[in-house]
Design a protein around this motif. Structure first.
Motif, PDB file in Angstrom:
ATOM      1  N   GLU A 152      37.402  -7.756   1.476  1.00 56.05           N
ATOM      2  CA  GLU A 152      38.478  -6.913   2.021  1.00 56.05           C
ATOM      3  C   GLU A 152      37.947  -5.961   3.091  1.00 56.05           C
ATOM      4  N   ARG A 205      39.313  -5.748   6.808  1.00 59.19           N
ATOM      5  CA  ARG A 205      39.881  -4.490   7.315  1.00 59.19           C
ATOM      6  C   ARG A 205      39.139  -3.942   8.530  1.00 59.19           C
ATOM      7  N   ARG A 223      45.608   3.965  -0.422  1.00 58.87           N
ATOM      8  CA  ARG A 223      45.848   2.531  -0.173  1.00 58.87           C
ATOM      9  C   ARG A 223      47.292   2.127  -0.436  1.00 58.87           C
ATOM     10  N   ASP A 260      45.859  -0.912   4.999  1.00 55.15           N
ATOM     11  CA  ASP A 260      44.801  -1.411   5.890  1.00 55.15           C
ATOM     12  C   ASP A 260      43.906  -0.321   6.462  1.00 55.15           C
TER      13      ASP A 260
END
Ligand code: JFZ
Length: 429
Positions: free
Chosen positions: A7, A11, A209, A214
């Protein structure tokens, strides 16, 4: 691969391509003009600091001009201090009166910043201080970073830290819910006894979050000057942050995880020797040094976030403007060697640095040599070599003797980023 690392990699894609950002330290401390730590360093009491807000009129604050300057310099993202350690909010906080709506300017400075930079296509971030020297439930006595650290009046004062955390989380919630999409959040900082669990970091990141899936964050919610946090491990925590934030230095070997893979990082560096505006600090780095710092970061797979400290009236000091414009002149011709580039498969040459983007290798010649510039271990690898500035070809007889380009040091540097790549015709061959 670990899901959190996956992730993080997704990101930070834009961020790792961007490479160059603007840090902006602005607040009430610009009035005394002795740096952003003035209240702590000089042990200034609350009543002798609070009144600065009545003078903070920001009459020349024009964030569109800041954004144009950042864009001209080639910066792709910008981070403004929404709140620094002194507790003054540059936005309309409903949980603290100590904010810019109640200051002489009566403006939401954060909102105006975000609008102006977004309009220029620059990614936006906010800096938020985990410390708050003004809140009475923030630990005072004995806290090495607090202005009232040795004030006997505070000895034995029974602060309610949970109360402080409610306040701090509420302020961050205001920022992540009230200002549209934020690309980056820069938390500052953990230290000694004040670290991840103390801040309720897990809950905090869950909340952030939830509203900003993002957003990317630095590693200082968990990390400190001595401890990077778990960002370098193969099993980072949910609040380890997306990038490491070395301060006032470029890490000699870049930053890698336990398996030796690069992790995203950003060197934050001042143009003179202060983050906040300092009237007498004229020790500005040259444009030439700043360009080299940027190249060095990129050559080690990192970013550079370069700081400006605007004056109380909202103007960026003219020295900074002049330097950034010169950096912009260089970027205009050479930014292909920066954006989307990173570490090269070739070792650092004696005379400068390489950056690389796929099969495009960029040679930054920093040092004038006595004779030829050697391109070691590259025989047969270079198809074509060109000056990035104008695309003109450098023939082998010339690149063995780049000294020819060294009419004088500045010219030499200015034209130093050249790329070697196949001509359009042979690109697919
Ligand atoms: C922090 C701030 O204190 C400083 O004002 C500025 O905003 C900078 C970008 O970040 O600097 C630090 C943080 C931690 C330490 C020193 C400076 N430390 O732990 O020693």
């Amino acid at each position: 691969m670990n899901k959190l690392i996956e992730e993080r990699t997704r990101r930070t894609e834009w961020y790792r391509d961007a490479r160059f950002g603007m840090f902006i330290h602005w607040g009430l401390y610009a009035i005394p003009a002795r740096g952003e730590w003035v209240r702590s360093r000089e042990r200034i009491k609350k009543e002798n600091y609070d009144y600065l807000m009545d003078e903070f009129s920001c009459e020349n604050y024009d964030p569109k001009e800041w954004a144009r300057l950042a864009k001209k310099a080639g910066m792709k993202y910008a981070v403004l201090t929404a709140k620094h350690h002194d507790g003054f909010c540059l936005y309309d906080s409903k949980v603290s009166d100590f904010n810019s709506m109640n200051a002489a300017c009566h403006r939401d400075l954060v909102k105006e910043f975000l609008d102006a930079f977004r309009a220029e296509g620059i990614k936006v971030g906010l800096y938020f201080s985990l410390l708050d020297w003004r809140h009475e439930d923030y630990p005072h006595y004995g806290d090495m970073h607090h202005p009232m650290r040795d004030n006997e009046e505070w000895k034995g004062y029974n602060h309610n830290f949970d109360n402080y955390l409610d306040f701090m989380h509420a302020q961050i919630k205001e920022l992540v819910t009230g200002y549209g999409k934020l690309d980056l959040m820069w938390f500052d900082f953990s230290y000694g006894p004040m670290n991840c669990d103390k801040w309720k970091a897990k809950e905090l990141m869950e909340m952030v979050r939830e509203y900003q899936p993002d957003i990317i964050t630095d590693n200082r919610l968990e990390g400190s000057a001595e401890y990077a946090g778990t960002i370098k491990t193969l099993n980072p925590s949910t609040y380890a942050g997306d990038f490491a934030s070395p301060e006032q230095m470029i890490p000699p070997e870049g930053i890698v995880d336990e398996a030796g893979n690069s992790i995203p990082w950003e060197a934050c560096i001042t143009m003179n020797n202060n983050w906040g505006y300092h009237a007498h600090d004229k020790h500005f780095k040259s444009d030439k040094l700043i360009i080299r710092m940027l190249v060095e970061c990129v050559s080690k797979n990192g970013n550079l976030i370069l700081n400006v400290g605007p004056k109380a009236n909202g103007e960026i000091p003219k020295e900074s403007v002049e330097i950034l414009e010169k950096v912009g002149d260089w970027m205009k011709e050479n930014s292909k060697s920066i954006y989307g580039c990173g570490i090269s498969e070739y070792n650092k040459p004696e005379w400068g640095r390489f950056t690389q983007n796929g099969k495009f290798l960029y040679a930054h010649v920093f040092e004038e040599q006595a004779g030829a510039i050697a391109l070691c271990n590259m025989v047969g690898k270079i198809k074509k070599m060109r000056l990035l500035r104008d695309g003109s070809e450098i023939l082998q007889s010339n690149y063995w003797n780049l000294k020819e380009f060294a009419k004088d040091a500045f010219f030499f540097f200015d034209t130093s980023a050249s790329d070697c790549y196949p001509l359009p015709d042979d690109r697919d061959s």
